[in-house]
Design a protein around this motif. Structure first.
Motif, PDB file in Angstrom:
ATOM      1  N   THR A   5       0.847  -1.190   0.000  1.00 60.15           N
ATOM      2  CA  THR A   5       0.000   0.000   0.000  1.00 60.15           C
ATOM      3  C   THR A   5       0.880   1.238   0.000  1.00 60.15           C
ATOM      4  OG1 THR A   5      -1.681  -1.178   1.271  1.00 60.15           O
ATOM      5  CG2 THR A   5      -1.853   1.212   1.202  1.00 60.15           C
ATOM      6  N   LEU A   6       0.575   2.163  -0.908  1.00 63.27           N
ATOM      7  CA  LEU A   6       1.308   3.427  -1.005  1.00 63.27           C
ATOM      8  C   LEU A   6       0.335   4.581  -0.812  1.00 63.27           C
ATOM      9  CD1 LEU A   6       3.222   2.684  -4.299  1.00 63.27           C
ATOM     10  CD2 LEU A   6       4.209   2.703  -2.025  1.00 63.27           C
ATOM     11  N   GLU A   7       0.742   5.585  -0.067  1.00 59.56           N
ATOM     12  CA  GLU A   7      -0.016   6.821   0.042  1.00 59.56           C
ATOM     13  C   GLU A   7       0.924   7.947  -0.331  1.00 59.56           C
ATOM     14  OE1 GLU A   7      -2.859   7.668   2.888  1.00 59.56           O
ATOM     15  OE2 GLU A   7      -3.151   5.587   3.519  1.00 59.56           O
ATOM     16  N   LEU A   8       0.530   8.728  -1.324  1.00 54.72           N
ATOM     17  CA  LEU A   8       1.381   9.805  -1.802  1.00 54.72           C
ATOM     18  C   LEU A   8       0.552  10.855  -2.492  1.00 54.72           C
ATOM     19  CD1 LEU A   8       2.778   8.751  -5.146  1.00 54.72           C
ATOM     20  CD2 LEU A   8       2.201   6.949  -3.582  1.00 54.72           C
ATOM     21  N   GLY A   9       1.195  11.903  -2.957  1.00 55.51           N
ATOM     22  CA  GLY A   9       0.510  12.937  -3.729  1.00 55.51           C
ATOM     23  C   GLY A   9       0.169  12.414  -5.115  1.00 55.51           C
ATOM     24  N   GLN A  10      -0.439  13.275  -5.900  1.00 53.39           N
ATOM     25  CA  GLN A  10      -0.861  12.857  -7.232  1.00 53.39           C
ATOM     26  C   GLN A  10       0.343  12.647  -8.143  1.00 53.39           C
ATOM     27  OE1 GLN A  10      -3.676  16.012  -8.122  1.00 53.39           O
ATOM     28  NE2 GLN A  10      -5.362  14.702  -7.480  1.00 53.39           N
ATOM     29  N   ARG A  43      -2.921   5.085  -3.092  1.00 56.73           N
ATOM     30  CA  ARG A  43      -3.882   6.099  -2.659  1.00 56.73           C
ATOM     31  C   ARG A  43      -3.244   7.457  -2.850  1.00 56.73           C
ATOM     32  NH1 ARG A  43      -4.717   2.578   2.347  1.00 56.73           N
ATOM     33  NH2 ARG A  43      -6.466   1.269   1.749  1.00 56.73           N
ATOM     34  N   GLU A  44      -3.886   8.282  -3.668  1.00 55.57           N
ATOM     35  CA  GLU A  44      -3.372   9.625  -3.908  1.00 55.57           C
ATOM     36  C   GLU A  44      -4.066  10.610  -2.969  1.00 55.57           C
ATOM     37  OE1 GLU A  44      -2.130  10.091  -8.418  1.00 55.57           O
ATOM     38  OE2 GLU A  44      -4.235   9.552  -8.189  1.00 55.57           O
ATOM     39  N   ASN A  45      -3.262  11.435  -2.342  1.00 59.77           N
ATOM     40  CA  ASN A  45      -3.791  12.418  -1.408  1.00 59.77           C
ATOM     41  C   ASN A  45      -3.528  13.822  -1.924  1.00 59.77           C
ATOM     42  OD1 ASN A  45      -4.575  10.561   0.762  1.00 59.77           O
ATOM     43  ND2 ASN A  45      -2.392  10.143   0.863  1.00 59.77           N
ATOM     44  N   MET A  47      -2.945  17.743  -1.563  1.00 61.01           N
ATOM     45  CA  MET A  47      -2.258  18.534  -0.549  1.00 61.01           C
ATOM     46  C   MET A  47      -3.254  19.236   0.373  1.00 61.01           C
ATOM     47  SD  MET A  47       0.885  17.977  -0.877  1.00 61.01           S
ATOM     48  CE  MET A  47       2.159  17.527  -1.993  1.00 61.01           C
ATOM     49  N   ASP A  48      -4.504  19.393  -0.094  1.00 59.11           N
ATOM     50  CA  ASP A  48      -5.553  19.976   0.750  1.00 59.11           C
ATOM     51  C   ASP A  48      -6.018  19.002   1.823  1.00 59.11           C
ATOM     52  OD1 ASP A  48      -5.606  22.357  -0.676  1.00 59.11           O
ATOM     53  OD2 ASP A  48      -7.257  21.725  -1.967  1.00 59.11           O
ATOM     54  N   ASN A  49      -5.694  17.722   1.677  1.00 65.46           N
ATOM     55  CA  ASN A  49      -6.155  16.694   2.603  1.00 65.46           C
ATOM     56  C   ASN A  49      -5.068  16.193   3.550  1.00 65.46           C
ATOM     57  OD1 ASN A  49      -8.627  16.822   1.337  1.00 65.46           O
ATOM     58  ND2 ASN A  49      -8.204  15.108  -0.019  1.00 65.46           N
ATOM     59  N   VAL A  50      -3.908  16.874   3.552  1.00 70.63           N
ATOM     60  CA  VAL A  50      -2.798  16.442   4.402  1.00 70.63           C
ATOM     61  C   VAL A  50      -2.328  17.625   5.233  1.00 70.63           C
ATOM     62  CG1 VAL A  50      -0.472  15.454   4.444  1.00 70.63           C
ATOM     63  CG2 VAL A  50      -2.087  14.755   2.664  1.00 70.63           C
ATOM     64  N   GLY A  51      -2.228  17.411   6.525  1.00 74.04           N
ATOM     65  CA  GLY A  51      -1.731  18.456   7.415  1.00 74.04           C
ATOM     66  C   GLY A  51      -0.361  18.109   7.945  1.00 74.04           C
ATOM     67  N   GLY A  53       1.869  19.579  11.157  1.00 78.11           N
ATOM     68  CA  GLY A  53       1.773  20.524  12.263  1.00 78.11           C
ATOM     69  C   GLY A  53       0.372  21.096  12.283  1.00 78.11           C
ATOM     70  N   THR A  54       0.259  22.405  12.223  1.00 75.10           N
ATOM     71  CA  THR A  54      -1.049  23.068  12.273  1.00 75.10           C
ATOM     72  C   THR A  54      -1.502  23.596  10.926  1.00 75.10           C
ATOM     73  OG1 THR A  54      -0.002  25.195  12.819  1.00 75.10           O
ATOM     74  CG2 THR A  54      -0.699  23.779  14.670  1.00 75.10           C
ATOM     75  N   MET A  55      -0.788  23.233   9.825  1.00 75.76           N
ATOM     76  CA  MET A  55      -1.117  23.775   8.504  1.00 75.76           C
ATOM     77  C   MET A  55      -1.341  22.660   7.491  1.00 75.76           C
ATOM     78  SD  MET A  55       1.571  26.916   8.096  1.00 75.76           S
ATOM     79  CE  MET A  55       0.791  27.445   6.582  1.00 75.76           C
ATOM     80  N   LEU A  56      -2.194  22.947   6.515  1.00 76.39           N
ATOM     81  CA  LEU A  56      -2.336  22.056   5.370  1.00 76.39           C
ATOM     82  C   LEU A  56      -1.100  22.177   4.496  1.00 76.39           C
ATOM     83  CD1 LEU A  56      -6.043  22.762   4.348  1.00 76.39           C
ATOM     84  CD2 LEU A  56      -5.162  20.790   5.630  1.00 76.39           C
ATOM     85  N   LEU A  57      -0.714  21.081   3.862  1.00 74.45           N
ATOM     86  CA  LEU A  57       0.427  21.128   2.974  1.00 74.45           C
ATOM     87  C   LEU A  57       0.221  22.118   1.832  1.00 74.45           C
ATOM     88  CD1 LEU A  57       1.674  17.438   2.709  1.00 74.45           C
ATOM     89  CD2 LEU A  57       2.587  19.292   4.099  1.00 74.45           C
ATOM     90  N   SER A  58      -1.006  22.248   1.384  1.00 75.93           N
ATOM     91  CA  SER A  58      -1.304  23.176   0.292  1.00 75.93           C
ATOM     92  C   SER A  58      -1.022  24.628   0.703  1.00 75.93           C
ATOM     93  CB  SER A  58      -2.748  23.033  -0.175  1.00 75.93           C
ATOM     94  OG  SER A  58      -3.637  23.294   0.906  1.00 75.93           O
ATOM     95  N   ASP A  59      -1.086  24.932   1.993  1.00 70.22           N
ATOM     96  CA  ASP A  59      -0.809  26.289   2.463  1.00 70.22           C
ATOM     97  C   ASP A  59       0.669  26.538   2.678  1.00 70.22           C
ATOM     98  OD1 ASP A  59      -3.510  26.904   2.437  1.00 70.22           O
ATOM     99  OD2 ASP A  59      -3.796  26.346   4.553  1.00 70.22           O
ATOM    100  N   ARG A  60       1.472  25.537   2.642  1.00 64.43           N
ATOM    101  CA  ARG A  60       2.926  25.677   2.853  1.00 64.43           C
ATOM    102  C   ARG A  60       3.669  26.001   1.573  1.00 64.43           C
ATOM    103  NH1 ARG A  60       5.284  24.203   7.691  1.00 64.43           N
ATOM    104  NH2 ARG A  60       3.784  23.358   9.166  1.00 64.43           N
TER     105      ARG A  60
END
Length: 61
Positions: A5-10, A43-45, A47-51, A53-60
């Protein structure tokens, strides 16, 4: 039936195919289980669905 099983970005379909090929080949080599016995789930995640710390990856970005 072994499961990888792999979980990563698109990623592209070509990248998925390369990952499945290489991961199953190596797992088969190490475990001596035939490649045909392996199942792989990707499973593709978004960046809006991964946090982190206290921030979403999409906001970094």
């Amino acid at each position: 039936m072994p499961l990888i099983t792999l979980e990563l970005g698109q990623i592209t379909k070509e990248q998925k195919a390369a990952l499945v090929k290489e991961l199953v080949a190596k797992a088969s080599e190490i475990t001596h289980i035939p490649e045909q016995a392996f199942m792989t789930i990707i499973r593709e995640n978004s960046m809006d669905n991964v946090g982190n710390g206290t921030m979403l990856l999409s906001d970094r970005k």
